[in-house]
Motif scaffolding. Sequence first.
Motif, PDB file in Angstrom:
ATOM      1  N   ASN A  76       0.827  -1.212   0.000  1.00 27.78           N
ATOM      2  CA  ASN A  76       0.000   0.000   0.000  1.00 27.78           C
ATOM      3  C   ASN A  76       0.855   1.253   0.000  1.00 27.78           C
ATOM      4  O   ASN A  76       0.568   2.203  -0.727  1.00 27.78           O
ATOM      5  CB  ASN A  76      -0.895   0.046   1.239  1.00 27.78           C
ATOM      6  N   THR A  77       1.878   1.236   0.849  1.00 28.99           N
ATOM      7  CA  THR A  77       2.731   2.414   0.938  1.00 28.99           C
ATOM      8  C   THR A  77       3.337   2.718  -0.425  1.00 28.99           C
ATOM      9  O   THR A  77       3.349   3.872  -0.867  1.00 28.99           O
ATOM     10  CB  THR A  77       3.846   2.187   1.974  1.00 28.99           C
ATOM     11  N   ALA A  78       3.822   1.663  -1.077  1.00 26.61           N
ATOM     12  CA  ALA A  78       4.416   1.864  -2.397  1.00 26.61           C
ATOM     13  C   ALA A  78       3.375   2.417  -3.365  1.00 26.61           C
ATOM     14  O   ALA A  78       3.620   3.400  -4.068  1.00 26.61           O
ATOM     15  CB  ALA A  78       4.989   0.546  -2.917  1.00 26.61           C
ATOM     16  N   ILE A  79       2.201   1.798  -3.398  1.00 28.88           N
ATOM     17  CA  ILE A  79       1.156   2.250  -4.329  1.00 28.88           C
ATOM     18  C   ILE A  79       0.786   3.700  -4.053  1.00 28.88           C
ATOM     19  O   ILE A  79       0.756   4.535  -4.959  1.00 28.88           O
ATOM     20  CB  ILE A  79      -0.103   1.365  -4.197  1.00 28.88           C
ATOM     21  N   LEU A  80       0.533   3.999  -2.794  1.00 24.27           N
ATOM     22  CA  LEU A  80       0.073   5.347  -2.454  1.00 24.27           C
ATOM     23  C   LEU A  80       1.155   6.381  -2.747  1.00 24.27           C
ATOM     24  O   LEU A  80       0.867   7.489  -3.184  1.00 24.27           O
ATOM     25  CB  LEU A  80      -0.338   5.421  -0.980  1.00 24.27           C
ATOM     26  N   TRP A  81       2.417   6.000  -2.524  1.00 18.61           N
ATOM     27  CA  TRP A  81       3.475   6.973  -2.789  1.00 18.61           C
ATOM     28  C   TRP A  81       3.614   7.229  -4.283  1.00 18.61           C
ATOM     29  O   TRP A  81       3.635   8.372  -4.735  1.00 18.61           O
ATOM     30  CB  TRP A  81       4.816   6.516  -2.216  1.00 18.61           C
ATOM     31  N   ILE A  82       3.676   6.139  -5.050  1.00 19.87           N
ATOM     32  CA  ILE A  82       3.878   6.311  -6.494  1.00 19.87           C
ATOM     33  C   ILE A  82       2.716   7.092  -7.108  1.00 19.87           C
ATOM     34  O   ILE A  82       2.917   8.020  -7.885  1.00 19.87           O
ATOM     35  CB  ILE A  82       4.051   4.938  -7.179  1.00 19.87           C
ATOM     36  N   THR A  83       1.495   6.728  -6.717  1.00 18.40           N
ATOM     37  CA  THR A  83       0.352   7.397  -7.352  1.00 18.40           C
ATOM     38  C   THR A  83       0.221   8.848  -6.912  1.00 18.40           C
ATOM     39  O   THR A  83      -0.465   9.614  -7.569  1.00 18.40           O
ATOM     40  CB  THR A  83      -0.971   6.678  -7.039  1.00 18.40           C
ATOM     41  N   ASN A  84       0.851   9.236  -5.817  1.00 16.04           N
ATOM     42  CA  ASN A  84       0.758  10.665  -5.504  1.00 16.04           C
ATOM     43  C   ASN A  84       2.021  11.405  -5.922  1.00 16.04           C
ATOM     44  O   ASN A  84       1.977  12.577  -6.252  1.00 16.04           O
ATOM     45  CB  ASN A  84       0.380  10.918  -4.034  1.00 16.04           C
ATOM     46  N   PHE A  85       3.157  10.695  -5.988  1.00 18.28           N
ATOM     47  CA  PHE A  85       4.383  11.404  -6.289  1.00 18.28           C
ATOM     48  C   PHE A  85       4.502  11.755  -7.768  1.00 18.28           C
ATOM     49  O   PHE A  85       4.920  12.868  -8.106  1.00 18.28           O
ATOM     50  CB  PHE A  85       5.605  10.592  -5.860  1.00 18.28           C
ATOM     51  N   ILE A  86       4.112  10.845  -8.639  1.00 19.55           N
ATOM     52  CA  ILE A  86       4.278  11.126 -10.070  1.00 19.55           C
ATOM     53  C   ILE A  86       3.470  12.347 -10.503  1.00 19.55           C
ATOM     54  O   ILE A  86       4.034  13.290 -11.057  1.00 19.55           O
ATOM     55  CB  ILE A  86       3.969   9.865 -10.908  1.00 19.55           C
ATOM     56  N   PRO A  87       2.161  12.388 -10.226  1.00 23.03           N
ATOM     57  CA  PRO A  87       1.446  13.628 -10.578  1.00 23.03           C
ATOM     58  C   PRO A  87       1.968  14.837  -9.830  1.00 23.03           C
ATOM     59  O   PRO A  87       2.010  15.943 -10.370  1.00 23.03           O
ATOM     60  CB  PRO A  87      -0.005  13.350 -10.195  1.00 23.03           C
ATOM     61  N   GLN A  88       2.416  14.616  -8.600  1.00 25.26           N
ATOM     62  CA  GLN A  88       2.894  15.740  -7.794  1.00 25.26           C
ATOM     63  C   GLN A  88       4.134  16.371  -8.405  1.00 25.26           C
ATOM     64  O   GLN A  88       4.189  17.589  -8.613  1.00 25.26           O
ATOM     65  CB  GLN A  88       3.193  15.235  -6.383  1.00 25.26           C
ATOM     66  N   ILE A  89       5.107  15.563  -8.744  1.00 23.84           N
ATOM     67  CA  ILE A  89       6.338  16.111  -9.298  1.00 23.84           C
ATOM     68  C   ILE A  89       6.068  16.671 -10.692  1.00 23.84           C
ATOM     69  O   ILE A  89       6.614  17.700 -11.087  1.00 23.84           O
ATOM     70  CB  ILE A  89       7.468  15.047  -9.314  1.00 23.84           C
ATOM     71  N   GLY A  90       5.160  15.992 -11.417  1.00 25.05           N
ATOM     72  CA  GLY A  90       4.813  16.473 -12.757  1.00 25.05           C
ATOM     73  C   GLY A  90       4.223  17.864 -12.700  1.00 25.05           C
ATOM     74  O   GLY A  90       4.694  18.794 -13.375  1.00 25.05           O
ATOM     75  N   LEU A  91       3.202  18.027 -11.875  1.00 27.61           N
ATOM     76  CA  LEU A  91       2.536  19.329 -11.777  1.00 27.61           C
ATOM     77  C   LEU A  91       3.491  20.384 -11.220  1.00 27.61           C
ATOM     78  O   LEU A  91       3.528  21.518 -11.711  1.00 27.61           O
ATOM     79  CB  LEU A  91       1.301  19.217 -10.880  1.00 27.61           C
ATOM     80  N   ALA A  92       4.287  19.982 -10.236  1.00 27.54           N
ATOM     81  CA  ALA A  92       5.204  20.950  -9.625  1.00 27.54           C
ATOM     82  C   ALA A  92       6.226  21.437 -10.644  1.00 27.54           C
ATOM     83  O   ALA A  92       6.529  22.630 -10.720  1.00 27.54           O
ATOM     84  CB  ALA A  92       5.900  20.329  -8.424  1.00 27.54           C
ATOM     85  N   LEU A  93       6.726  20.517 -11.469  1.00 22.24           N
ATOM     86  CA  LEU A  93       7.683  20.907 -12.503  1.00 22.24           C
ATOM     87  C   LEU A  93       7.031  21.849 -13.504  1.00 22.24           C
ATOM     88  O   LEU A  93       7.599  22.873 -13.890  1.00 22.24           O
ATOM     89  CB  LEU A  93       8.194  19.669 -13.237  1.00 22.24           C
ATOM     90  N   LEU A  94       5.816  21.487 -13.913  1.00 17.83           N
ATOM     91  CA  LEU A  94       5.095  22.310 -14.877  1.00 17.83           C
ATOM     92  C   LEU A  94       4.910  23.717 -14.323  1.00 17.83           C
ATOM     93  O   LEU A  94       5.196  24.719 -14.999  1.00 17.83           O
ATOM     94  CB  LEU A  94       3.740  21.669 -15.155  1.00 17.83           C
ATOM     95  N   LEU A  95       4.458  23.794 -13.070  1.00 16.90           N
ATOM     96  CA  LEU A  95       4.221  25.108 -12.462  1.00 16.90           C
ATOM     97  C   LEU A  95       5.530  25.879 -12.326  1.00 16.90           C
ATOM     98  O   LEU A  95       5.591  27.078 -12.624  1.00 16.90           O
ATOM     99  CB  LEU A  95       3.571  24.933 -11.081  1.00 16.90           C
ATOM    100  N   ALA A  96       6.580  25.168 -11.909  1.00 17.75           N
ATOM    101  CA  ALA A  96       7.870  25.840 -11.756  1.00 17.75           C
ATOM    102  C   ALA A  96       8.327  26.389 -13.103  1.00 17.75           C
ATOM    103  O   ALA A  96       8.844  27.509 -13.197  1.00 17.75           O
ATOM    104  CB  ALA A  96       8.898  24.871 -11.189  1.00 17.75           C
ATOM    105  N   ALA A  97       8.096  25.597 -14.153  1.00 14.37           N
ATOM    106  CA  ALA A  97       8.489  26.056 -15.483  1.00 14.37           C
ATOM    107  C   ALA A  97       7.686  27.302 -15.876  1.00 14.37           C
ATOM    108  O   ALA A  97       8.236  28.279 -16.398  1.00 14.37           O
ATOM    109  CB  ALA A  97       8.268  24.947 -16.503  1.00 14.37           C
ATOM    110  N   TRP A  98       6.402  27.267 -15.620  1.00 12.64           N
ATOM    111  CA  TRP A  98       5.559  28.426 -15.947  1.00 12.64           C
ATOM    112  C   TRP A  98       6.006  29.667 -15.186  1.00 12.64           C
ATOM    113  O   TRP A  98       6.139  30.744 -15.737  1.00 12.64           O
ATOM    114  CB  TRP A  98       4.099  28.147 -15.617  1.00 12.64           C
ATOM    115  N   PHE A  99       6.211  29.477 -13.893  1.00 13.25           N
ATOM    116  CA  PHE A  99       6.484  30.641 -13.052  1.00 13.25           C
ATOM    117  C   PHE A  99       7.849  31.257 -13.341  1.00 13.25           C
ATOM    118  O   PHE A  99       8.059  32.431 -13.113  1.00 13.25           O
ATOM    119  CB  PHE A  99       6.397  30.270 -11.571  1.00 13.25           C
ATOM    120  N   THR A 100       8.783  30.421 -13.797  1.00 15.64           N
ATOM    121  CA  THR A 100      10.120  30.968 -13.997  1.00 15.64           C
ATOM    122  C   THR A 100      10.369  31.337 -15.451  1.00 15.64           C
ATOM    123  O   THR A 100      11.416  31.857 -15.783  1.00 15.64           O
ATOM    124  CB  THR A 100      11.182  29.943 -13.565  1.00 15.64           C
TER     125      THR A 100
END
Lengths: 324, 469, 284
Positions: A76-100
């Motif tokens: 469960n820990t693995a599933i929950l981490w992967i399913t939240n980390f991939i979109p999280q890092i994706g969106l964060a990168l996208l936003l960081a790219a936009w903002f900078t």
Amino acid sequence: MRRKGVNYSKYGYIFSLPFIFAFLVFSLYPILYTAAIGFTNLQGLIPKPIQVLDNPFQNFKDLIYHNVAFRTSLTNTAILWITNFIPQIGLALLLAAWFTNQRLKIRGQGAFKVMLYMPNIITASTIAVLFSTLFAYPMGPVNSLFEMMGWSDGPIFFLQDKTTARGIVSFIQFWMWYGNTMIILVAGVMGINPALFESAAIDGANGFQTFFRITLPSLRTILLYVLIVSMIGGLQMFDIPQLFIVPSGGPDNATLTTSVFIYGQAFKGSYLYNRAAAASMIMFLIAAILSAVLFYIMRDRDAARIKKEEKKLRKAAKAAARGA
Amino acid sequence: MKRYLTASTAILLLTSVLAACGGNNSSSGNSSPSPSPSPSPSNSNASPSASNTSKDKVTINLWAFTDEIPNMSEKYKATHPDANVEFKTTIIATTDGAYQPALDQALAAGGKDAPDIYAAEAAFVLKYTQGDASDYAANYADLGLTDQMVKDAGIAQYSVDIGSKDGQLKGLGYQATGGSFIYRRSLAKDTFGTDDPATIKNEIGPGWDKFFDAAAKLKAKGYGIVSGDGDIWHAIENSSDKGWLVDGKLHIDPKREAFLDLSKKLKDNGFHNDTQDWNEAWFADMSGTGKQPIFGFFGPAWLINYVMKDQVKDTNGDWAVTEPPTGFFWGGTWLLANKDVAKNDAKKEAVAEFIKWVTLDTSDTGLQNYWANGTMKDGEQGTKDSVASAVVMAKSNGTIDMLGGQNMFDVFVPANANASGKNLTQYDESINSLWRDQVREYTAGNKNRDKAIADFKQQVKDQLNIDSE
Amino acid sequence: MANMERSGTVSRGINKTMIYIVLIFLALLSILPFWIMFVNATRSTPEIQSGLSLLPSTHLSTNWNVLLDKSFDPIRGFFNSLIISGAATLLTVYFSSLTAYGLTVYNWKMRQSFFTFIMCVMMIPAQASAIGFYQFMYKLHWTNNFLPLILPAIAAPAVVFFMRQYLLATLSIEMVEAARIDGSGEFYTFNRIVMPIMVPAVATQAIFAFVANWNNLFMPLILLTQKDKYTLPVMVSLLRGDIYKTEFGSIYLGLALTTLPLFVIYFLLSRYIIAGVALGGVKE
């Protein structure tokens, strides 16, 4: 370069002393204590003389071979981490790219940055209550919305279905932390040498090219940080799974993370401190191995990358000089 | 980052270990924990001196998880101006499980800051009266509170059973939380032709067969009998013959196992609105605004006064209480005293007086009289509640607007008497939530009956290290 | 050429609209829980129990009275929280920066092994070190004392790691050496020259640390048992009482009061993030 042959290396020790001292006093002793418990028979509320087990690794063996819930919790820990980390890092990168992105010049980006981090300010227990209200069954805002839009025939029991329950927990984690990750990445992008962007602009690189060729590679050290810290945070995911669904870790252990499991061992009435400690140590081993692997891979490439970058930079400088 | 959060939460883990460690400490030395200098120098010489003339007040350390009992101590001081006592209260909420670890720690550590009087809630009281922590509790008899007093006050037997270990009473409550069935008068008239509690009692019980007959009749009229399966669970749980543990092994009492089938029956026939307790839909059913009108709820007096009263809205006055198909209780707070208070005569006396006033005093100036009649605050009509003593309830007025003027104590005196406190274990909270989770898996059709039971047993073993029979 | 540019701006315009839509959506998602919290602070318990609402109600003063009735002392709680969170945050960012600086600038024998050590420390699950901590504090008689909540903040491995990564990316040794030539002592160099460069990193980590410390509930709940030592979250947790008659309205009001100061401090600190500190200190 040295002035009068002063050896500065002693400052390395001096500057690290407070950290070491605080760590020794406030962390090491408790950690060793925990590690030791894992090999004993310490159980129950009323203190009994503690004994090391005949087979010191019995607790570990029991957990790994006989405890279905513990194994489930690792998955469960693995599933929950992967399913939240991939979109999280994706969106964060996208936003960081936009903002900078200097060319986009997003207006009000200060306000956006501030707001996107806000979910992290509120306490996890408040968020847990809020989301269980949102996804309440058979009446609740989300169910009403689904019915209004015609997306469902009847009320959906979101928190009884393993997939939706996991999905919601994952989403909450994602939503609480992407702002945090974004801020770190933005800070990282700001540390990138502007000359790199300038030379890229001169070379006529578009936004995508700049992002993938310049921004991303230069962010490696910060990305490594985000990756490792998030992974360790993910391994220790506790608050939301613990507070969000009754029973914690439900339905049917679908959101039982390792931390929730460990907490339960010590607290759900049986006071299995030794098993909780053993499970903690197993978790530590997993985190250490994963991090070591990650770190090793990333650092090797990192060094190579820096060399390459330096070359590129020199080239760019030369080109600029020539152009001038 | 995330570490901070998890670090903070996980700290809890340690706190109960420290109970164990604390014990080691005190045996290895003198480490009586003194949470930094307490500002009351007056109690520093409260040692048992032969001369009782000193005017020093006795300080009682009172531990509770709400301000309910601390408020009582205020009332106690107000009504007993000559009582030579000072309360030092520590309130730690049960939220997030913080109360028990802290209390365990303080009990194990002992010393002058140890809790003298402490409160325990139904969900975990067994641990302190009969379970792992029961050795810390004083016997009421040693405080001079005799069994005869308990008998004279007409304390509900279930409450005494829960508070006793091997026949020695260690804890009593001020409330009694025997359960009733609370139903809508208008729906009763429509379905059964009358809203008379005495008749309805025989329509819905005794026993679950009659209850489901009534459910079918209600369904024919388009009503559900209860809001969700959680409503019948409390009644089933506390009417089983045996608890979850028999000789240290997990035991599934046939009556509790039947919950699987009853719950399924409720769901498959649409006898309920499939709600969960304490959720929006559950509250909505109290005002009749759910999917179908709901006939009634299982609950003690506090459910009426603290929960339903504000939720019934337009249906105010349309409710009545009657005895449930099977006796049960739900919730409650017990008061315990530290066995160490007996070491100091002055303290022992002060502690005993207060506990007696709260749990056994049936006079008009006893706490329970105020509590039953809602007169804790002068001149303000507070909330009436069912109390532990039948004697007090018999002379109190339990009429309530929500119940259309019915005197609820007429029902709660027998309801308290019918409840059983013999099937509890200290693991109930954990095991119940695992059990209800698996029952929901079964009724939702996610797994079959045998699998649900097998998974339940496995989870109890994995999480609590309790084998099944 | 001109054509191409125009089509470029048009597509960029569309892109920008999309970006704004996404940003506004995310911002709304972020504000929602706060809005609901503040709205709930004005609603009565039965209203809250009957579901969500986005419109304020009229029970603010009732909730306020319940709050005060329950020995909720916002002023004292605020100061206690402020002392703990403020001190812990300062210690975390300052000493982490110091350690990180020591790790990046100086070439000492144990450097690599010390860094590996910090990495290992970071990987220890919180559960592991937690078990013995309270016992130790208890032995030291540090219950009802703010120190156990503040001092451990000195050793924050994750922050050290972050600061080190940041320094690696931004600090130029030449600057340090130039300072040395000017006769600046090592501590002076760190405090006056390096710290200013680290402001963006310090500000971000300070926000994280402050928020985490401010919201920390469990450790204060168990270590601080005296009323006059309670922090705001501890006071709110005491409002909860038992499940049977919880005053949700006053709990939300308490939560809102707890969050307000955090807001103020967050917005103050976030100015550094928004402004995007001048990159003047960045290596050439």
